[in-house]
Design a protein around this motif. Structure first.
Motif, PDB file in Angstrom:
ATOM      1  N   UNK A 133      38.893  42.989  37.977  1.00  0.00           N
ATOM      2  CA  UNK A 133      40.041  42.761  37.093  1.00  0.00           C
ATOM      3  C   UNK A 133      41.222  42.174  37.840  1.00  0.00           C
ATOM      4  N   UNK A 134      41.378  42.503  39.132  1.00  0.00           N
ATOM      5  CA  UNK A 134      42.481  41.879  39.869  1.00  0.00           C
ATOM      6  C   UNK A 134      42.010  40.749  40.783  1.00  0.00           C
ATOM      7  N   UNK A 135      40.757  40.818  41.252  1.00  0.00           N
ATOM      8  CA  UNK A 135      40.277  39.770  42.157  1.00  0.00           C
ATOM      9  C   UNK A 135      40.182  38.426  41.436  1.00  0.00           C
ATOM     10  N   UNK A 136      39.625  38.391  40.242  1.00  0.00           N
ATOM     11  CA  UNK A 136      39.428  37.123  39.533  1.00  0.00           C
ATOM     12  C   UNK A 136      40.737  36.379  39.274  1.00  0.00           C
ATOM     13  N   UNK A 137      41.760  37.000  38.674  1.00  0.00           N
ATOM     14  CA  UNK A 137      42.998  36.241  38.444  1.00  0.00           C
ATOM     15  C   UNK A 137      43.735  35.889  39.730  1.00  0.00           C
ATOM     16  N   UNK A 138      43.640  36.733  40.751  1.00  0.00           N
ATOM     17  CA  UNK A 138      44.321  36.407  42.004  1.00  0.00           C
ATOM     18  C   UNK A 138      43.614  35.264  42.729  1.00  0.00           C
ATOM     19  N   UNK A 139      42.301  35.178  42.607  1.00  0.00           N
ATOM     20  CA  UNK A 139      41.598  34.022  43.156  1.00  0.00           C
ATOM     21  C   UNK A 139      42.051  32.742  42.442  1.00  0.00           C
TER      22      UNK A 139
END
Length: 422
Positions: free
Chosen positions: A61-67
Motif C-alpha cells: 500500500x505504501x511501496x507502490x505509490x512511493x515507487x
C-alpha cells in the motif's frame, strides 16, 4: 477516511501500468481495502496514518505509490535519497526490502535500494551508499549511525515511512527516532502504518503529520474467521509437556511459539530438542547471522518449532503457518494481535493457542476485553490444571495489581499528553 471499493483494479487507483502489473505479479488480483484506500491519497502527496490488520497488504500500500512518486522525480547524480522506510526489527527490514525489490523488478530503471540494519558491520552499508541511494529501508539506530557518519544524506528526502509505527513510537525507540527526525527535512511526506495505534501513541503519531488523511481497514484481526483462537488452562510447570502433546496430536509441520524472555526462549527450545523435535530459539541477543539462519530454516521447514520472543511478532511472514502458541501471554493486547497475526495470512487458515495458567487468568481477561474477545477456556485430558489463582493484591492507589498501568505505560501516557499540548 474509510476504505475505498477494493473491487477496483490497481490502474483505477492511479498507478501506472508497470506498477499495476507488478502488483498482479506479486499475487494481488485486486487491491486490498487498505491498498484501495491509501494508494490514491499517497499519490496526491498526502500525509497518512493507516491502520489495518496484519497480512492485509500494508507494505504494498505504501511501496507502490512511493515507487511511482520516485519514477516521476528527476534523476540527480549523486543520487538523492527519495524514500526512507523505518522499521523496528531487522527481520522486518529484510521483508520490506524484498517486497520493494519485487514490486520494482519490472520497472525500466529500478531504484537503487539499500537495506541498513544493526547487528552486522556498518562498513558494507556505507559502501553501498556511496553514490547515494533512492530508497533506504532501515532500523532507526542504524539509520541514525549512517546519518551521523554522513554516509546517508537525507537532505533531499521526499517521503518518510514508519512501518509498525506504534512500535517505533514506543519509548524503546523514542530517543533514536527523535534524534533522527531532527536531521530530516521538514518538507516531506510522512506515512505511518501499523496494525494498531493505541491511544497513548496516537497523539505522538499525529504530531509527526501535517493535515493527515486517515485510513482504517474495517476488519479486526482477532475477529477474522480464518484464525481460530483457543485458550487452554494448564499449570505453569506443565506447559512444555502440553506443547509437545499438542504438536504430536495435531501433526503441525510448523509452529511458532512465543515466550516472554530470552532465557525462556533457550530453555523451551532445548527441552523440545531433547524430546526429538527440530526446535530453535529466536531472540534479540543472537547474532544477526544466527537470527537469519534460524528464520530461513523455519521458512524452509528445516526447523519445525521456532521459539521466539516478541521480536518475531512483527515482520515475519511464513506462508501457510498453521499454528501460533502463546506459551507466555503477550505483554499487551496490542502485542497479542501482532503475535496471532503470524498465522492465518493471505487467506490461509490458522489456529492461535494461548496457555492460561491460573496466575495469568486476569491478564488474559484483559486481552479479551481490549480485543472484544470471548475465548472459551479448555482443559486437555491428562493436563488438567490444579493450581489456584493467586490472591488479588490491592493497589494502595486503587485498582488491582497486574491491571494498573506499568511505569512504561505511565511514561508513554505522559509523553502523549505533552505532545498533544499546543
Amino acid at each position: 477516511m474509510n476504505e475505498s471499493d477494493p473491487a477496483l483494479p490497481f490502474s483505477a487507483l492511479g498507478l501506472v501500468p508497470a506498477l499495476a502489473q507488478a502488483a498482479a505479479t506479486q499475487g494481488y488480483a485486486q487491491p486490498t481495502p487498505v491498498q484501495a484506500a491509501a494508494i490514491p491519497l499517497l499519490l496526491q502527496g498526502r500525509d497518512l496514518r493507516a491502520s489495518a490488520p496484519t497480512g492485509s497488504g500494508k507494505t504494498a500500500a505504501f511501496v507502490l505509490p512511493l515507487l511511482q512518486a520516485w519514477m516521476q522525480t528527476p534523476r540527480q547524480q549523486p543520487r538523492r535519497l527519495h524514500t526512507l522506510v523505518l522499521v523496528p526489527t531487522r527481520e522486518l527490514a529484510t521483508q520490506v526490502a524484498e517486497q520493494v525489490q519485487a514490486l520494482a523488478a519490472g520497472l525500466p530503471e529500478p531504484p537503487r535500494l539499500v537495506r541498513a540494519i544493526g547487528g552486522v558491520s556498518i562498513n558494507p552499508q556505507m559502501l553501498a551508499l556511496r553514490g547515494g541511494a533512492d530508497i533506504v529501508v532501515a532500523t532507526p539506530g542504524r539509520a541514525l549511525d549512517l546519518v551521523t557518519r554522513h554516509a546517508l544524506r537525507p537532505d533531499g528526502l521526499r517521503a518518510l515511512v514508519l512501518d509498525e509505527a506504534d512500535r517505533l513510537l514506543d519509548l524503546g525507540f523514542a530517543d533514536e527516532l527523535q534524534l533522527l527526525l531532527r536531521r530530516l527535512p521538514a518538507a516531506r511526506q510522512t506515512l505511518l502504518f501499523s496494525a494498531t495505534f493505541p491511544p497513548a501513541v496516537q497523539a505522538l503519531a499525529d504530531g509527526l503529520l501535517r493535515a493527515p488523511a486517515q485510513v482504517e481497514a474495517p476488519a479486526q484481526l482477532a475477529a477474522l474467521p480464518d484464525i481460530a483462537q483457543r485458550a487452554i488452562v494448564v499449570d505453569t510447570g506443565r506447559r512444555t509437556q502440553l506443547l509437545r502433546h499438542l504438536i504430536a496430536a495435531h501433526g503441525w509441520p510448523q509452529v511458532l511459539v512465543f515466550v516472554a524472555t530470552k532465557l525462556a526462549c533457550e530453555t523451551v527450545a532445548a527441552k523440545l530438542r531433547k524430546a526429538g523435535l527440530a526446535a530453535e530459539p529466536l531472540h534479540g541477543q543472537l547474532s544477526q547471522g544466527k537470527r537469519s539462519q534460524v528464520l530461513a530454516d523455519f521458512k524452509a521447514a528445516r526447523v519445525q518449532v521456532m521459539v521466539a520472543t516478541d521480536l518475531a511478532a512483527r515482520g515475519i511472514d511464513i506462508a501457510q503457518l498453521p499454528a501460533v502458541v502463546n506459551f507466555d501471554l503477550a505483554r499487551s493486547p496490542t502485542e497479542h494481535v501482532h503475535r496471532i497475526g503470524r498465522t492465518g495470512r493471505a487467506g490461509a487458515s490458522g489456529v492461535a493457542l494461548s496457555f492460561v495458567p491460573a496466575a495469568a487468568e486476569a491478564h488474559f481477561r484483559l486481552i479479551e476485553k481490549r480485543q472484544g474477545l470471548a475465548v472459551p477456556r479448555e482443559q486437555v485430558p491428562g493436563f488438567e490444571a490444579t493450581e489456584a489463582a493467586p490472591p488479588v493484591v490491592s493497589d494502595p492507589q486503587g485498582g488491582i495489581k497486574g491491571r494498573r498501568p506499568s511505569k512504561k505505560d505511565k511514561l508513554r501516557a505522559a509523553a502523549a499528553a505533552a505532545a498533544a499540548k499546543p
